[in-house]
Design a protein around this motif. Structure first.
Motif, short mmCIF file in Angstrom:
data_model
loop_
_atom_site.label_atom_id
_atom_site.label_comp_id
_atom_site.label_asym_id
_atom_site.label_seq_id
_atom_site.Cartn_x
_atom_site.Cartn_y
_atom_site.Cartn_z
N ASP A 180 0.90 -1.55 0.11
CA ASP A 180 0.01 0.14 -0.14
C ASP A 180 1.13 1.04 -0.31
OD1 ASP A 180 -2.01 2.14 0.63
OD2 ASP A 180 -2.78 1.19 1.86
N LEU A 181 0.72 1.81 -0.71
CA LEU A 181 2.76 2.19 -1.41
C LEU A 181 1.34 4.63 -1.03
CD1 LEU A 181 4.02 0.82 -3.18
CD2 LEU A 181 4.83 3.51 -4.12
N SER A 182 0.37 4.60 -0.40
CA SER A 182 -0.72 5.47 -0.08
C SER A 182 0.40 5.48 1.83
CB SER A 182 -1.70 5.42 0.05
OG SER A 182 -2.20 4.06 1.02
N LYS A 183 0.53 4.39 2.07
CA LYS A 183 0.95 4.72 3.80
C LYS A 183 2.81 5.34 3.07
CE LYS A 183 -1.22 0.26 5.18
NZ LYS A 183 -2.24 1.20 6.76
N PHE A 184 3.13 5.78 4.70
CA PHE A 184 4.17 7.05 4.14
C PHE A 184 4.71 5.72 5.09
CE2 PHE A 184 7.47 9.59 6.29
CZ PHE A 184 7.37 10.49 5.12
N GLU A 185 4.81 5.18 5.45
CA GLU A 185 5.76 3.95 6.04
C GLU A 185 6.32 3.08 4.72
OE1 GLU A 185 2.57 4.77 7.22
OE2 GLU A 185 1.99 2.64 8.26
N VAL A 186 5.60 2.87 4.14
CA VAL A 186 5.75 2.19 2.72
C VAL A 186 6.98 2.93 2.49
CG1 VAL A 186 5.16 0.22 1.39
CG2 VAL A 186 3.33 0.46 3.35
N GLN A 187 6.26 4.06 1.96
CA GLN A 187 7.06 5.03 1.26
C GLN A 187 8.38 5.49 1.93
OE1 GLN A 187 5.33 8.47 0.99
NE2 GLN A 187 3.49 7.26 0.46
N ALA A 188 8.75 4.70 3.51
CA ALA A 188 9.86 5.26 3.62
C ALA A 188 11.00 3.80 4.06
CB ALA A 188 9.75 6.07 5.26
N TYR A 189 9.94 3.15 4.11
CA TYR A 189 10.99 1.70 3.79
C TYR A 189 11.78 1.08 2.37
CZ TYR A 189 11.13 -3.65 3.43
OH TYR A 189 11.88 -4.65 3.18
N LEU A 190 10.60 1.85 1.21
CA LEU A 190 10.80 1.35 0.10
C LEU A 190 12.45 2.21 -0.53
CD1 LEU A 190 7.62 1.19 -2.42
CD2 LEU A 190 9.63 -0.68 -1.31
N ILE A 191 12.31 3.94 0.35
CA ILE A 191 13.04 4.34 -0.54
C ILE A 191 14.43 4.21 0.25
CG2 ILE A 191 14.33 7.03 0.75
CD1 ILE A 191 11.36 8.04 -0.71
N GLU A 192 14.82 3.10 1.84
CA GLU A 192 15.64 3.61 2.67
C GLU A 192 16.31 2.22 1.85
OE1 GLU A 192 17.59 2.32 5.45
OE2 GLU A 192 16.50 1.40 5.75
N GLN A 193 15.49 1.75 1.41
CA GLN A 193 15.85 0.07 1.22
C GLN A 193 16.23 -0.13 -0.44
OE1 GLN A 193 16.07 -2.86 3.04
NE2 GLN A 193 15.09 -2.14 4.80
#
Ligand code: GLA
Length: 783
Positions: free
Chosen positions: A444-457
């Motif tokens: 669910d890319l609408s979630k900020f925490e998912v976005q943050a995970y992808l950017i970080e990884q």
């Protein structure tokens, strides 16, 4: 250039005009969109005449009894005041569903105001902002028109402001609406499916509504957002044509409505399907950007406008308008079964062939030995790659090649650490088991925490090795649409906004990387993605004959510089079809060339041929990637299709001619051409190729001095080392000196094709799916 004369606002690009006006009722209307007309003082000739409302039409205002909204070319139509065509806006307020927007003001600006979440084209010449208001509902709609003079393209988008004292629900809001008289239009749109993308569909615009859309969560392989309207007289190179597209990667919607009064309404925007968006008090909603272009030079003319627009106003960063490297991708060579030794030997073979970039595809991470596991996790698979990614990158770099890597960031396998840790990050609906696509769920890319995970990884993988290319894949459609964060009617759109945020951060930080978009091939080939990625993987179907059609379709709206095209093995893994190696190259040369086969398994003849292909492509790369592209035939023509790239000055071109099935019902072939300078003379030379001995089967006994078994070991041995031409000591050269006028008018008669009898050096042996490239260059005059 934008000029105001009274209530008229006239926009001109190099060769097109858009003329807007304010009607007596106060609505914004379009008086004209089409080929260039001059700025003037008196627009009486253009203004829509409304002497009386037809029969049952609704009179908008009794004080102006001649006007019904149905008779106007509305720029932003709503329902409830007499326009019974498709509205641009469907809203629900607490009190009413009737909305009515009036012109309030206009302003010319140097650039677009920045959008909060959606991508914008760059280097706009001017932007016109027109503000419309609904006084009763206290709403403001800002309509933005971006002018791209050199690309003959105009953009449109809308920002809706809620100045009322209650929340609103948006069920539909279009980016662009264009009303114009019908010109007996045909609609050309692209339909398809996995590995069969971009089929050209041409049909008459008949009364009623035609919809081109996607409901899969991405722009989809079902229908690309790009489409064309061609007037009945229009051909490949002449006649009035219109093209439209949307900078959006989610569910899109394009509508063409032909009314009973022979007027067309065109709309583009986010698909209203399942769209239900709460616009809060004082909130604003930004639509994606839509673009339109028109040309008098037929389908090729308007396609070339699109190509120019994408190259100069969409693709950005250090790779924009730069030569794209020739790559080797290991996917069809190894699939998921590889190890370090296999990859390093592929890198060496690629180097030998002259290839510039090695791409490691799926399978480098976690426990990814098949496609049921590992997505979502980013640790390197140490069994396959004990010395990590940097070892491979260094290997490639040491040979002077770049190293690239595949990711599929938006997905998670249930069998992964990520899913174990965050099952709530996957899109699913409460109380139902989510349905899987390719064994995976969508994050669910609408979630900020998912976005943050992808950017970080992803960032840490990119930091871990010298990775200069990324293939960003996305291998399933979105179902089970619910989000724990938002109303499900907002999820699809918020997903795309989240995706764009991740891409903006990553492509901004790693701007030296060449980013290639992919979604099971061409499942998300759109202008939204191209605002972040410089090229796209066009289709998982690498069969050359299928590519005749896939690439002909996509190139109607997108330039060759963004079209990924690979040479793969035969029989094709997708079609089980055999096509000549050179045709695989000739088709792929009209795009970003890559190879996707095990180079180590090739015999001498094929390896040498590939080395020559790579050298040929490098010699003509700028022309092949950025030249002006023409389709010289329609893709459905029965015998052979032809494409051309030409430089701006018309001093240099390459024409590709591609056989369909061999037929003996052909007379002499002529070389098609278009747009050459008739004051110049050109040198034309065919890039043809040597033939495998085995192609001739038992016929070799008719030329060989001794009788041989064509399936025996002797012929197989010779076939691996010598071509027919080498044995016969002949060449395939065919060259001419040709006046430009002859090139334009089919004056170059080619040698006869193989016709069942005879084989001598003057025969063109092409066969089924055979092809040839012709390099055409101005003859230099001395002094
Ligand atoms: C998709 C892509 C392919 C390849 C595979 C890997 O199908 O389109 O090119 O990357 O995924 O799983």
């Amino acid at each position: 250039m934008i000029k105001k004369t009274g209530s008229i606002i006239h926009i001109n690009t190099k060769a097109t005009s858009l003329v807007l006006n304010v009607s007596k009722t106060g609505h914004l209307v379009c008086e004209y969109y089409g080929p260039l007309i001059p700025f003037g003082e008196d627009y009486g000739y253009l203004v829509t005449k409304t002497a009386f409302p037809h029969g049952t039409e609704i009179v908008y205002d009794e004080k102006i009894p001649s006007i019904s909204l149905e008779g106007l070319s509305m720029e932003f139509a709503t329902s409830g005041k007499g326009d019974f065509r498709e509205p641009s806006l469907i809203l629900q307020s607490e009190t009413s569903q009737v909305f009515d927007f009036m012109y309030e003001s206009d302003e010319i600006m140097d650039d677009y105001p920045v959008l909060d979440a959606l991508p914008l084209p760059h280097h706009v010449d001017e932007v016109l902002k027109i503000t419309l208001v609904d006084q009763v509902q206290k709403l403001k709609a800002e309509l933005f028109y971006g002018v791209f003079i050199d690309a003959d393209t105009i953009s449109r988008h809308v920002v809706l402001h809620n100045d009322s004292d209650h929340d609103l629900i948006i069920d539909k809001i279009m980016s662009l609406q264009l009303d114009m008289p019908n010109r007996d239009f045909d609609l050309i749109n692209l339909y398809g499916a996995w590995a069969a993308e971009n089929n050209i569909n041409r049909r008459k615009v008949t009364n009623g509504i035609h919809i081109n859309d996607s409901k899969t969560g991405n722009s989809s392989n079902r229908h690309n957002p790009f489409f064309m309207l061609v007037s009945e007289q229009a051909g490949l190179n002449n006649g009035v044509t219109y093209a439209f597209n949307l900078l959006y990667s989610g569910n899109h919607y394009e509508m063409i409505e032909l009314t009973s009064y022979d007027r067309v309404r065109i709309q583009l925007g986010i698909n209203p399907f399942l769209f239900h968006y709460r616009l809060q008090i004082n909130g604003k909603f930004e639509t994606p950007i839509a673009i339109m272009s028109t040309s008098t030079l037929g389908q090729n003319g308007v396609s070339q406008n699109m190509h120019h627009f994408v190259n100069h106003h969409i693709v950005k960063g250090p790779w924009a308008n730069k030569d794209r490297p020739i790559l080797l991708n290991n996917w069809e060579a190894t699939y998921l079964k590889f190890n370090e030794a296999k990859l390093t030997s592929l890198i060496s073979a690629a180097k030998d062939a002259g290839i510039e970039l090695f791409v490691l595809d799926d399978g480098w991470f976690s426990n990814r030995n098949d496609d049921t596991k590992g997505l979502g996790d980013y640790d390197v698979n140490e069994k396959k790659l004990p010395r990590g990614l940097s070892y491979l990158a260094d290997k490639a770099n040491a040979k002077g090649m770049k190293f690239g890597l595949w990711f599929e960031p938006e997905m998670v396998n249930v069998n992964s650490q990520l899913y174990e840790d965050h099952p709530d990050w996957a899109i699913k609906t409460e109380g139902r088991e989510p349905s899987l696509g390719r064994h995976q769920l969508v994050l669910d890319l609408s979630k900020f925490e998912v976005q943050a995970y992808l950017i970080e990884q992803i960032g840490s993988v990119l930091d871990s090795a010298h990775i200069e290319y990324v293939k960003w894949d996305m291998n399933r459609h979105i179902t089970d649409f619910s989000s724990s964060s938002y109303h499900s009617g907002e999820l699809y759109h918020r997903y795309i906004i989240g995706l764009y945020r991740v891409l903006k951060v990553l492509t901004g930080k790693y701007d030296y990387v060449l980013w290639e978009g992919c979604a099971s091939g061409g499942n998300r080939f759109d202008l939204g993605m191209l605002c972040f990625f410089q090229q796209m993987w066009t289709s998982d179907n690498t069969d050359a004959y299928s590519r005749y059609f896939i690439q002909a379709g996509i190139s109607l709206g997108y330039p060759l510089s963004v079209i990924g095209a690979h040479v793969s093995a035969t029989p094709s893994h997708q079609m089980l079809r055999n096509t000549p190696l050179e045709t695989r190259f000739h088709v792929a040369a009209f795009g970003n060339l890559g190879y996707e086969l095990d180079l180590r398994k090739l015999d001498d003849v094929d390896f040498k041929a590939i080395r020559e292909q790579v050298a040929y492509y490098k010699a003509h790369r700028a022309l092949l990637q950025y030249g002006r592209f023409y389709q010289l035939t329609y893709p459905d023509c029965p015998q052979a299709i032809a494409w051309m790239v030409k430089n701006e000055a018309s001093t240099e071109a390459i024409i590709g001619r591609f056989n369909k099935l061999q037929s003996l019902l052909v007379g002499s072939d002529v070389l098609p051409g278009f747009g050459f300078d008739e004051t110049l003379t050109y040198h034309v030379s065919a890039h043809r190729y040597d033939h495998r001995l085995k192609m001739f089967g038992g016929l070799i006994n008719h030329v060989a001095p001794i009788q041989v078994n064509e399936n025996g070991p002797l012929v197989s041995f010779i076939d691996k080392h010598k071509t027919m031409e080498q044995i016969m000591k002949s060449t395939n050269e065919e060259t001419y000196i040709v006046p430009g006028s002859a090139l334009n008018h089919g004056g170059v008669r080619l040698r006869a094709q193989w016709a069942g009898t005879g084989y001598n050096k003057d025969v063109r042996v092409l066969g089924d799916f055979g092809s040839e490239l012709f390099y055409i260059e101005q003859v230099k005059t001395s002094g």
